[in-house]
Write an enzyme that holds these catalytic residues in place. Structure first.
Site, mmCIF file in Angstrom:
data_model
loop_
_atom_site.group_PDB
_atom_site.id
_atom_site.type_symbol
_atom_site.label_atom_id
_atom_site.label_comp_id
_atom_site.label_asym_id
_atom_site.label_seq_id
_atom_site.Cartn_x
_atom_site.Cartn_y
_atom_site.Cartn_z
ATOM 1 N NE ARG A 96 -5.274 -5.544 11.646
ATOM 2 C CZ ARG A 96 -4.191 -6.300 11.493
ATOM 3 N NH1 ARG A 96 -3.580 -6.339 10.340
ATOM 4 N NH2 ARG A 96 -3.723 -7.006 12.492
ATOM 5 C CG ASP B 236 9.837 -6.641 9.710
ATOM 6 O OD1 ASP B 236 11.073 -6.661 9.875
ATOM 7 O OD2 ASP B 236 9.121 -5.776 10.238
ATOM 8 C CG PHE C 120 5.917 0.020 13.246
ATOM 9 C CD1 PHE C 120 6.451 -1.145 13.783
ATOM 10 C CD2 PHE C 120 4.547 0.140 13.154
ATOM 11 C CE1 PHE C 120 5.621 -2.160 14.242
ATOM 12 C CE2 PHE C 120 3.707 -0.864 13.614
ATOM 13 C CZ PHE C 120 4.254 -2.021 14.150
ATOM 14 C CD GLU D 51 3.021 -12.227 5.353
ATOM 15 O OE1 GLU D 51 1.988 -11.703 5.809
ATOM 16 O OE2 GLU D 51 3.584 -13.189 5.892
ATOM 17 C CG ASP D 52 0.952 -7.956 6.266
ATOM 18 O OD1 ASP D 52 1.829 -8.852 6.303
ATOM 19 O OD2 ASP D 52 0.412 -7.511 7.292
#
Length: 176
Positions: A166, A104, A153, A100-101
């Site tokens: 990205r 959150d 963010f 996973e990046d």
């Protein structure tokens, strides 16, 4: 977010990320010694992290991808998870490592973990580049964590804001 957004400072450089991938790759290789491992990358954000991580894993490894989202084009989770690209291989009795990046709210990841566990794998664990525990809403935790971040963010190194940023070779954040 407001239209007058700007890229904030660099949180983690490419070198720091690659070093952490080496450390985690070594740990994952030790944990799965003698076993086969399926790296399951979450599209699109985890692609860069997964590429770095898989180069450092020495056990027999296969890769696949899954895409699920609870964001859409906004900056906050909608809470409704939708799978848009499913896994192509059989997961029965396999060791799965979701790559996973960022973790959150955890809503999407909790859904994905349960979704994959329904296929009777041997194990399902999670490796994330970034963990943001301050925003967690779902009871889900990563087994391998690159870095812990504050409630910003985050962009770069695969993470985006409405499909932008990205390609940044580092992890940063947006400020307004």
């Amino acid at each position: 977010m407001k239209e007058n957004i700007a890229v904030g400072k660099v949180l983690y450089t490419r070198e720091e990320i690659e070093n952490r991938a080496r450390e985690l790759g070594k740990q994952i290789s030790e944990d799965y010694a003698g076993e086969e491992l399926i790296l399951l990358g979450t599209l699109k954000g985890a692609v860069m992290w997964m590429a770095d991580l898989m180069k450092e894993i020495t056990v027999d490894t296969k890769i696949d991808f899954i895409s699920a989202s609870s964001y859409g084009s906004g900056t906050t989770s909608s809470g409704v998870v939708k799978v848009t690209k499913d896994v192509d291989m059989d997961l029965y009795r396999k060791n799965i490592l979701i790559v996973e990046d960022i973790v959150d709210t955890g809503t999407t990841l909790k859904f994905l973990k349960e979704y994959l566990e329904d296929r009777n794998p041997k194990s399902v664990k999670i490796c994330t580049l970034l963990d943001k525990p301050s925003r967690r809403k779902a009871e889900v935790y990563a087994d391998y964590i690159g870095f812990t971040v504050d409630d910003l963010f985050i962009i770069g190194y695969g993470l985006d804001y409405d499909q932008k940023y990205r390609n940044l070779p580092y992890v940063g954040y947006l400020e307004n």
